[in-house]
Design an enzyme around this catalytic site. Structure first.
Site, PDB file in Angstrom:
ATOM      1  N   GLU A   1      -2.374  -9.498   4.532  1.00  0.00           N
ATOM      2  CA  GLU A   1      -2.101  -9.683   5.512  1.00  0.00           C
ATOM      3  C   GLU A   1      -3.770  -9.617   6.209  1.00  0.00           C
ATOM      4  OE1 GLU A   1      -1.907  -5.011   5.634  1.00  0.00           O
ATOM      5  OE2 GLU A   1      -0.990  -6.916   4.647  1.00  0.00           O
TER       6      GLU A   1
ATOM      7  N   HIS B   1      -3.587  -5.003   0.716  1.00  0.00           N
ATOM      8  CA  HIS B   1      -3.288  -5.714   1.734  1.00  0.00           C
ATOM      9  C   HIS B   1      -3.004  -6.789   1.734  1.00  0.00           C
ATOM     10  CE1 HIS B   1      -2.739  -2.051   4.122  1.00  0.00           C
ATOM     11  NE2 HIS B   1      -3.755  -1.660   3.203  1.00  0.00           N
TER      12      HIS B   1
ATOM     13  N   CYS C   1       1.243  -1.125   0.067  1.00  0.00           N
ATOM     14  CA  CYS C   1      -0.265  -0.049   0.160  1.00  0.00           C
ATOM     15  C   CYS C   1       1.048   1.371  -0.150  1.00  0.00           C
ATOM     16  CB  CYS C   1      -1.147  -0.049   0.726  1.00  0.00           C
ATOM     17  SG  CYS C   1      -1.926   1.029   1.222  1.00  0.00           S
TER      18      CYS C   1
END
Length: 509
Positions: free
Chosen positions: A169, A167, A79
């Site tokens: 994660e 993202h 990001c």
């Protein structure tokens, strides 16, 4: 040293989640502020640049010096990290025509790129940014796109530096863990050797090297962190560890005796101290939550210091500090604003001239539990809900006295035991009850009552930093409410808290 992934933190709310996902893949990682990177070493196998609330176009945007790492070890920008690698190296980042938040799907994936090996076309990813990469430098190539984001991923030609706009994660990126595994194992060459057993083995040796033959004292609370720290220290130094467990008069019903007995079964040398009167006497007429916390903390230090002074030649104070505490103390913008004081043994090391040993300071909460399982600590300890250091003192809104404590202990016991009996306890991160400083009209039999109101609080979470209210079955809540009103004299109304964190906190005070 253990193979290490370095995460440079730009202030993203997801930074700790990146670290936890990496740890789940049995790879060790550390989070450092972007402006305070550690000196490179052979143990650092790769660097991840986190997201950020900033825009790269902001005048005060974080600008890390990557000269020590770029082109030396693999780098993955996520990001903001990806936008930084583009914007400040010859590309261009502009405001997006539409804010790119939420679910998206990869419409193009370059499967020859090692980062995207095995990643599916059309797999769901999670976007969270208001800017977009409008142009990449000439020596960059696009490796992934969505229908709305052309530069969803890129790589620098001839260099192991990568960037992704989404993202990996977060839960909503379906194959995010696979992508991280590609980076960690295939690109960085990390050994997936960071396991509870390895941690225990290395930590025991480290404790022995640091402490030597000196005695150590540890404040025990009955919670997961201090218990795991105690068992780990006991394995390292045996009887030279002494635990002190203080009854502050604000524990749950029967908790002092129950926990003290459990510690003895674990083989720990523990001194139990009954000090309820000392704590309660200092809380008379105090209604401000911060003043209550500080009063409880002050008395805790006084009692702990008095008991520890009875021991011989103590040189070390052990604490159950865990990794989020360490991270927050060196946050990108300095220590976070104090929402509420944390109850710990602050002030003791200097006052008693003790050195600190923190065996769990590298672990997240879920890792502490896994280490506890490897140490064969009973599930009853490991699955215990977090309980605030000031105990029921901050669950009794307003002034605290012995009668209010006894009333709330009974209410709390019915609620928590009810969760266990209904097999709901393990589905909840934390549960407790609050005694409100108001009374309500009720009817019992043919008589009017004017009695106390209690609030039930139960939340789901992974780390306590954010939490949602637990959607407990209506039938269960009805039964608990009925049991409390019928069995606890002085309560005639029960309410259920449906606030999430943020904006509310888990505790009411």
């Amino acid at each position: 040293m253990e193979d290490t992934i370095l995460i440079l933190d730009f202030g993203s709310q997801y930074t700790q989640l990146i670290a936890r996902k990496i740890r789940e893949l049995n790879v060790y990682c550390e989070i450092h502020p972007f402006n305070k990177p550690p000196i490179p070493g052979d143990h650092i196998k790769g660097v991840i640049l986190s997201g950020s609330p900033f825009s790269v176009r902001d005048e005060n945007a974080p600008k890390p010096d990557l000269s020590l790492y770029k082109g030396v070890v693999p780098i993955l920008g996520i990001c903001y990290g990806a936008q930084y690698l583009s914007h400040f190296f010859g590309g261009e980042v502009l405001p997006s025509n539409q804010r790119e938040y939420g679910r998206a799907n990869l419409s193009f994936v370059d499967h020859t790129d090692p980062l995207f090996g095995g990643i599916s076309i059309n797999t769901q990813v999670w976007m969270s940014h208001g800017d977009t990469i409008a142009k990449i430098p000439d020596n960059y190539c696009i490796t992934a796109s969505t229908n709305d984001v052309k530069v969803g991923g890129f790589r620098i030609r001839g260099e192991e530096t990568y960037g992704i706009q989404f993202h990996p994660e977060v839960y909503h990126t379906f194959e995010g863990k696979d992508l991280l595994r590609n980076f960690l194992v295939d690109i960085c060459g990390c050994n997936q050797s960071w396991t509870p057993d390895i941690f225990i083995e290395s930590t025991i040796q480290t404790i022995r090297n640091i402490v030597g033959n000196d005695p150590v004292v540890l404040g025990l609370s009955g919670g997961v962190d201090s218990t795991v720290a105690g068992v780990l220290l006991h394995k390292a130094i045996g009887s030279r560890l002494t635990g002190i467990f203080i009854d502050n008069g604000l524990l749950r019903k029967n908790e002092f005796d129950t926990v003290l007995e459990s510690y003895k079964h674990l083989g720990l040398n523990v001194i139990g101290v009954r000090a309820a009167d000392e704590f309660l006497s200092q809380l008379v007429d105090i209604t401000d939550p911060e003043k209550k916390r500080k009063a409880i903390g002050r008395v805790f230090i006084e009692v702990f210091e008095r008991e520890a002074a009875k021991l011989t030649d103590v040189r070390w104070l052990a604490q159950g500090t865990i990794y989020p505490d360490v991270i927050e103390s060196v946050s990108v913008n300095g220590p976070s604003a104090t929402i509420k004081s944390h109850h710990n043994v602050g002030g003791l090391p200097e006052k008693m001239h003790l050195k600190i040993v923190e065996p769990l300071r590298l672990l997240f909460k879920d890792e502490v539990r896994r280490v506890g399982q490897a140490l064969h600590i009973p599930e009853a300890f490991l699955k215990r809900h977090p309980f605030p250091g000031p105990g029921l003192g901050i669950r009794i809104l307003g002034a605290v006295d012995a009668n209010k404590v006894r009333l709330l202990q009974e209410v709390d016991f019915i609620f928590v035991q009810g969760l266990k009996d209904a097999d709901l306890y393990d589905q909840v991160w934390q549960a407790g009850t609050m005694l409100l400083p108001i009374q309500a009209v009720g009817v019992m039999g043919d008589e009017r009552t004017y009695e106390s109101v209690v609030a039930l609080r139960a939340v789901t979470s992974t780390d306590g930093m954010t939490a949602d209210w637990a959607h407990l079955p209506y039938e269960f809540l009805a039964k608990i409410s009925n049991d409390i009103i019928n069995k606890v004299r002085g309560v005639n109304r029960v309410v259920y808290d449906i606030s999430s964190k943020p904006p509310a906190t888990i505790e009411w005070e």
